[in-house]
Structure formats: structure tokens, C-alpha cells
Design an enzyme around this catalytic site. Structure first.
Site, mmCIF file in Angstrom:
data_model
loop_
_atom_site.group_PDB
_atom_site.id
_atom_site.type_symbol
_atom_site.label_atom_id
_atom_site.label_comp_id
_atom_site.label_asym_id
_atom_site.label_seq_id
_atom_site.Cartn_x
_atom_site.Cartn_y
_atom_site.Cartn_z
ATOM 1 N N LYS A 1 9.020 -1.082 14.693
ATOM 2 C CA LYS A 1 9.620 -0.773 13.381
ATOM 3 C C LYS A 1 10.718 0.281 13.554
ATOM 4 C CE LYS A 1 5.577 -1.133 10.313
ATOM 5 N NZ LYS A 1 4.669 -0.354 9.472
ATOM 6 N N HIS B 1 -5.847 -33.491 17.031
ATOM 7 C CA HIS B 1 -4.751 -34.337 17.506
ATOM 8 C C HIS B 1 -3.620 -33.492 18.053
ATOM 9 C CE1 HIS B 1 -6.641 -37.942 15.846
ATOM 10 N NE2 HIS B 1 -7.126 -37.074 14.971
ATOM 11 N N GLU C 1 10.355 -4.619 4.895
ATOM 12 C CA GLU C 1 10.471 -6.020 4.441
ATOM 13 C C GLU C 1 10.215 -6.113 2.941
ATOM 14 O OE1 GLU C 1 8.719 -4.953 7.006
ATOM 15 O OE2 GLU C 1 8.854 -6.321 8.721
ATOM 16 N N GLY D 1 -4.965 -1.989 4.893
ATOM 17 C CA GLY D 1 -4.147 -3.123 4.432
ATOM 18 C C GLY D 1 -4.814 -4.465 4.697
ATOM 19 N N ARG D 2 -5.346 -4.632 5.907
ATOM 20 C CA ARG D 2 -5.927 -5.936 6.272
ATOM 21 C C ARG D 2 -7.313 -6.144 5.664
ATOM 22 N NH1 ARG D 2 -4.967 -2.563 10.355
ATOM 23 N NH2 ARG D 2 -6.668 -1.711 11.617
ATOM 24 N N GLU E 1 -5.118 -6.797 14.605
ATOM 25 C CA GLU E 1 -4.608 -5.481 14.241
ATOM 26 C C GLU E 1 -5.765 -4.474 14.293
ATOM 27 O OE1 GLU E 1 -0.932 -4.596 11.485
ATOM 28 O OE2 GLU E 1 -2.706 -4.464 10.237
ATOM 29 N N LYS F 1 0.846 -1.197 0.000
ATOM 30 C CA LYS F 1 0.000 0.000 0.000
ATOM 31 C C LYS F 1 0.885 1.251 0.000
ATOM 32 C CE LYS F 1 -3.577 2.238 2.758
ATOM 33 N NZ LYS F 1 -4.537 2.126 3.857
HETATM 34 O O1 F6P Z 1 2.218 -4.142 9.920
HETATM 35 C C1 F6P Z 1 1.652 -2.927 9.676
HETATM 36 C C2 F6P Z 1 1.163 -2.764 8.279
HETATM 37 O O2 F6P Z 1 0.991 -1.408 8.052
HETATM 38 C C3 F6P Z 1 -0.131 -3.518 7.991
HETATM 39 O O3 F6P Z 1 -1.263 -2.868 8.441
HETATM 40 C C4 F6P Z 1 -0.060 -3.641 6.524
HETATM 41 O O4 F6P Z 1 -0.967 -4.583 6.051
HETATM 42 C C5 F6P Z 1 1.391 -4.035 6.352
HETATM 43 O O5 F6P Z 1 2.076 -3.265 7.311
HETATM 44 C C6 F6P Z 1 1.972 -3.838 4.986
HETATM 45 O O6 F6P Z 1 1.935 -2.507 4.585
HETATM 46 P P1 F6P Z 1 2.156 -2.103 3.078
HETATM 47 O O7 F6P Z 1 1.094 -2.731 2.253
HETATM 48 O O8 F6P Z 1 2.106 -0.617 3.061
HETATM 49 O O9 F6P Z 1 3.529 -2.604 2.651
#
Ligand code: F6P
Length: 545
Positions: free
Chosen positions: A509, A389, A216, A272-273, A358, A210
């Protein structure tokens, strides 16, 4: 937790529920069923292809009425209407919350700042469909003219969990000539394993973010770029045929080097979620094709309409959200187990973890006051029968109350002999065992030696919901996801919290960004953390060689 200004606990319904709880907490489900032979038919409801049996909950008719009253007093109806109207209900980020617009039919009108966003949504969907058709048919070529065989989505959180879950859930409908991989973790192993057997000339990367700034994702995206260039002898022109982006951030996408003609857009009013049905679902559409993707959206929309219009008493997400509140806030249950009896839904609990926790893992109300009640329970789970199990022992005989959601389907996607009947027998058996247990008398009557009797008693009275649908189709998956989205909404509205921000992920972060150079520097850095963090950093530096 201390008191807040507009106290949920001061609502008449909440107070009545507190008193009522004391009266019903000891009542056993055995008694509730014995006193009402129709309970198992009566405490059910059905909408948008989902049948919900909530009779095995520790509730009476009065509990149900008071929970409905709580929803009314909390202003749930107004909150639902505000979301669907596009009001900026995510107050800490000053944003509308309009995942419901992502699945609104063409011709609908939902305004954000005076602009109807539905045509924007459909324009992107059409572009996604065109792109997907080209990749699936082989018209889209890689740099050397070969067709794409491997699709690797790079993203994390909402830009990964939804796509992974949906790919697994809908594998039955996917194009098996294409291989899909999902890279999320900054641990290099994730990327290394994803490309291990991939030929760069046949590989397409979807960079899904987003913000297009997430550490990452951007680290993995740069590694992917380097891997691709290595495969093409450093030829920069190769990027165009092998990288596309999904983002709200055109500037960052261009800066990374992806042609914005190959960018699929979404908007800041999609959390995002809550984004797997936006362009973040591009990998899903590539896997199952545009028609199936549209069926998925239609499923979401059907549940949206049910949530928006049905009276609370028969509103599936409202009932479920309120039941969660009943256990979380009155029985002090800490968790909810989600147990899909469908192997294709193996990543569904992981997906729900972000959506639920979240969203509702918050400690202040909308007005910033500390809450005086618990908010989101911990969601967890595994597909059945595997979980049986593993951890079901604790659910049946442990000391904690764990409300369970059992999810099952009447028709299997892979009919094989007796498998499905046996699978579904386990759904019904587990819910029955949890509710009714096995008494001391019953255990004794089986001839169990006295010393063993207590070990074999099941106290029962452990609540569960049973959720049934006919078959796991794209549409039914959409219905199911929207169902949980609106459960989360209901909980958040009653708790009077903002379910749509996530400030709690920021501190870790920021600290990681500070520690990275301390791990990488050649000379020993001056460390100003606490003594534990300092010692861990020094030990790591020494041992990493
Ligand atoms: O972990 C926090 C967060 O902002 C989530 O809400 C989101 O889904 C994720 O990081 C990834 O964010 P982006 O799509 O901006 O890379």
C-alpha cells in the site's frame, strides 16, 4: 524459518506426532477402512446442524488422540476463553477480538474495557432493521422522492467479500425488486459497470469501510459522489438521500459529507474479515430483510456456543483445524481446497481466502520469534461440479496432496427434476474416488491395454472432509461461516501466532502511494526504485499516451 523461544515443535504431542507420522504416512485409506468397517460411522460428528464426516482422512485413532493432546498442550482452551472474555488477544493492535459479540443474544454480557458491548451491538442492529424496512418498503425516498431500486455497496476486503458472498449465498431469500451491486476494485471498470444501467434518482450507495481511509474505497466513494451529483445537476443536497456509511470512523464519515445520522457503526474489536455480521452486513440485511439477518446471526451464535463449550474430541472447528495442521505441518500439504456443491455458495471460497490467509499467513509467533513450521495453507476452490471439469484432474492424479472440504446440502433450494440427486452423487463419488482410487489390477481387469494402464490408475489415499447440512438457509450460512472462523482460530492458537492483525498488507500500500505521483507527473520523475521497477514505470509512462 529458524527456531522460536517457546517452540511448538518441542511439545510432547508434536514430537509424538512426528514419530507417529513416520509410522502412518504409507498407510492407505483402503487399509484403514478395510480394518475398521465402522470407521465411516465412527469418525463423524454432528453439531449445530452440521454433520462432519472426517473418516476419509489419513488418520488413525492414535493420530486423533495426539492431535487433541496437541490442542491441549498449545493452550487452545485458554485462548478460546480469552477471546470470549473480551481480552485483548490481538496484541499487536492492542484490541479485543469480539466478532462473537456481534451475534450474542440480547441480554448477554461481554465486556470490553469494563463496558458491556452487547447492548451497543443490538442498538445498531435495531437501527439497521429500521433503515432496511424503510428502504424495502419504499418509505425511504431518494432526493426526487422516488423509491430506491439499486443498492451499491462500495468497500474492499472484509468490507466487500462478506457482503458479496452473503448476497450470492442468500439470493434465494432476497427482495428481487432491488438490484444489488458491489464495487471493490480501484480499477474504474468496476464502478463503471456497476452504475452502467442505474438511474441516480433510484440508487443508494453504502460506503463500507472500517477505517474510512482505504484508498480503493475512498476513490470509488468520491467517484460515486461525482456520478450522483452529475445526475442531479450538481445539487449537493442529493447526497443525503443516496449515501449511507458503515464505519468505525465517525470523523472521516462526516468529512466525506455523509450525515452521521446515516452512519451505521461498528467497533475496533471487529476485524475486517470478521465483520460481515456487523453493520458491514447492511447490504445483506437490505437484501434478505431483518428477520432473515437475525436468523443468520443466530446461526453464527449456535456455532460459537458449540466451539466455546464442546469437548475438543467432538468440537467441529477444533477437529477440522487440527486436521489442517496434520496435513500442513506433517504431510507438507501446501493448500486446502474448499468445494461447495451449492451454486449459491460460489463466492464462499473467495470469502474464505481472506478469512484464512489474512488471519494465519504469519511468520512470527506472538512473542515475535520466527516460526519453525509452516502456518496457513493456501485456501482455494470453486463450486462443484464445475471444478470437476477443471482442476480436479490434479487433485486426483497430480503429484501434490490437496486435502479437500466437500460441502453439500440434503435439500435443494431450487428442486428441478433429478438435478439435486445427481449433484450430491458427485459429492459422494468425488470423496470416494479420492480416498480409494483405482488400482493397477482393477484397471487391467477392465481390459485396458498395458500401455494405457498407468495413465488410468488412481492411487487414491487423498484425504477429504464431507460437510453436510440440511438446507442453505440464513441460519445455516451463519453456522457455516462461524465454523470456518473457529477453524482459523484453532490453527492460529496452535501455531501461536496472531490471527487478528494484517501488517503484511501495509508495504505494498505504501509503495503504491509513492508510485502514484510518479505515474501522474507531467515531467519525467527521478526514479529511485530498483532497475526493474524503474523500467516498468518508464515504459508505462511512455505507452499510456
Ligand atoms: O487489506 C487490508 C484491509 O485492512 C483488510 O483487513 C480490510 O478488510 C480491508 O483492508 C478494508 O479495510 P476498510 O474496511 O478499513 O476499508
Amino acid at each position: 524459518m529458524t527456531g522460536s523461544i517457546r517452540e511448538l515443535r518441542e511439545y510432547p504431542a508434536w514430537k509424538a506426532l512426528e514419530t507417529h507420522y513416520e509410522n502412518v504416512r504409507e498407510i492407505h485409506l483402503r487399509e484403514l477402512f478395510a480394518n475398521d468397517p465402522t470407521r465411516g460411522e465412527r469418525m463423524t460428528t454432528e453439531a449445530a446442524g452440521i454433520y462432519l464426516d472426517y473418516s476419509k482422512n489419513r488418520i488413525t485413532n492414535k493420530t486423533f488422540t495426539l492431535l487433541m493432546q496437541l490442542a491441549e498442550e498449545s493452550g487452545l482452551r485458554a485462548r478460546i476463553d480469552a477471546m470470549f472474555r473480551g481480552e485483548k488477544i490481538n496484541i499487536t493492535e492492542n484490541r479485543a477480538v469480539l466478532h462473537v459479540a456481534l451475534r450474542a443474544p440480547k441480554g448477554a454480557s461481554i465486556l470490553v474495557d469494563g463496558e458491556n458491548v452487547v447492548p451497543l451491538v443490538h442498538a445498531v442492529l435495531d437501527r439497521m432493521a429500521d433503515f432496511s424496512n424503510r428502504v424495502r418498503s419504499g418509505t425511504w425516498k431518494g432526493h426526487t422522492g422516488k423509491r430506491i431500486r439499486n443498492i451499491i455497496n462500495i468497500g474492499i476486503g472484509g468490507s466487500d467479500l462478506g457482503p458479496v458472498m452473503a448476497y450470492e449465498a442468500l439470493k434465494h431469500y432476497s427482495d428481487r425488486a432491488l438490484t444489488f451491486r458491489f464495487v471493490s476494485n480501484i480499477d474504474g471498470t468496476d464502478f463503471a459497470e456497476a452504475v452502467y444501467d442505474c438511474d441516480p434518482t433510484e440508487t443508494l450507495f453504502i460506503i463500507s469501510s472500517k477505517t474510512f481511509t482505504t484508498l480503493e474505497t475512498m476513490t470509488n466513494a468520491h467517484t460515486a459522489r461525482a456520478w450522483l451529483l452529475h445526475g442531479f445537476g450538481g445539487d449537493e443536497r442529493s447526497v443525503a438521500g443516496h449515501f449511507v456509511a458503515v464505519s468505525t470512523n465517525r470523523g472521516e464519515v462526516a468529512k466525506f459529507g455523509i450525515d452521521t445520522a446515516n452512519m451505521f457503526e461498528f467497533w475496533d474489536w471487529v476485524g475486517g474479515r470478521y465483520s460481515m455480521d456487523s453493520a458491514i452486513g447492511l447490504s445483506t440485511m437490505l437484501a434478505i430483510g431483518p428477520d432473515n439477518f437475525r436468523a443468520l446471526l443466530d446461526g453464527f451464535h449456535q456455532m460459537d456456543e458449540h466451539f466455546r463449550t464442546a469437548p475438543f474430541e467432538s468440537n467441529l472447528p477444533v477437529i477440522m483445524g487440527l486436521l489442517n495442521i496434520w496435513y500442513c505441518n506433517f504431510f507438507d500439504a501446501h493448500t486446502v481446497a474448499v468445494l461447495p456443491y451449492e451454486q449459491y455458495l460460489k463466492r464462499f471460497p473467495a470469502y474464505l481466502q481472506q478469512m484464512t490467509m489474512e488471519s494465519n499467513g504469519k511468520h512470527v509467533t506472538l512473542d515475535g520469534a520466527e516460526v519453525s513450521y509452516h502456518t496457513s495453507p493456501i485456501y482455494w476452490g470453486e463450486p462443484g461440479t464445475n471444478g470437476q471439469h477443471s482442476f480436479y484432474q490434479l487433485i486426483h492424479q497430480g503429484t501434490r496432496l490437496i486435502p479437500c472440504d466437500f460441502i453439500g446440502f440434503s435439500q435443494p433450494l431450487n428442486p428441478l427434476g433429478r438435478h439435486h440427486d445427481v449433484l450430491m452423487a458427485n459429492v459422494f463419488a468425488q470423496a470416494e474416488a479420492l480416498a480409494f482410487g483405482k488400482t493397477l489390477e482393477q484397471v487391467k481387469a477392465e481390459g485396458t491395454p498395458d500401455w494405457l494402464v498407468p495413465h488410468r490408475v488412481f492411487e487414491g489415499n487423498r484425504p477429504s472432509n464431507t460437510i453436510l447440512a440440511d438446507r442453505l438457509t440464513p441460519k445455516v450460512l451463519g453456522i457455516l461461516i462461524a465454523f470456518y472462523e473457529h477453524i482459523v482460530f484453532t490453527q492460529g492458537a496452535v501455531w501461536n501466532i496472531n490471527s487478528f492483525d494484517q501488517w503484511g498488507v501495509e508495504l505494498g500500500k505504501a509503495l503504491a502511494q509513492r508510485i502514484v505521483p510518479e505515474l501522474e507527473s507531467e515531467s519525467a520523475p527521478i526514479l529511485n526504485h530498483d532497475s526493474s521497477t524503474n523500467t516498468l514505470i518508464r515504459r508505462y509512462r511512455k505507452e499510456k499516451g
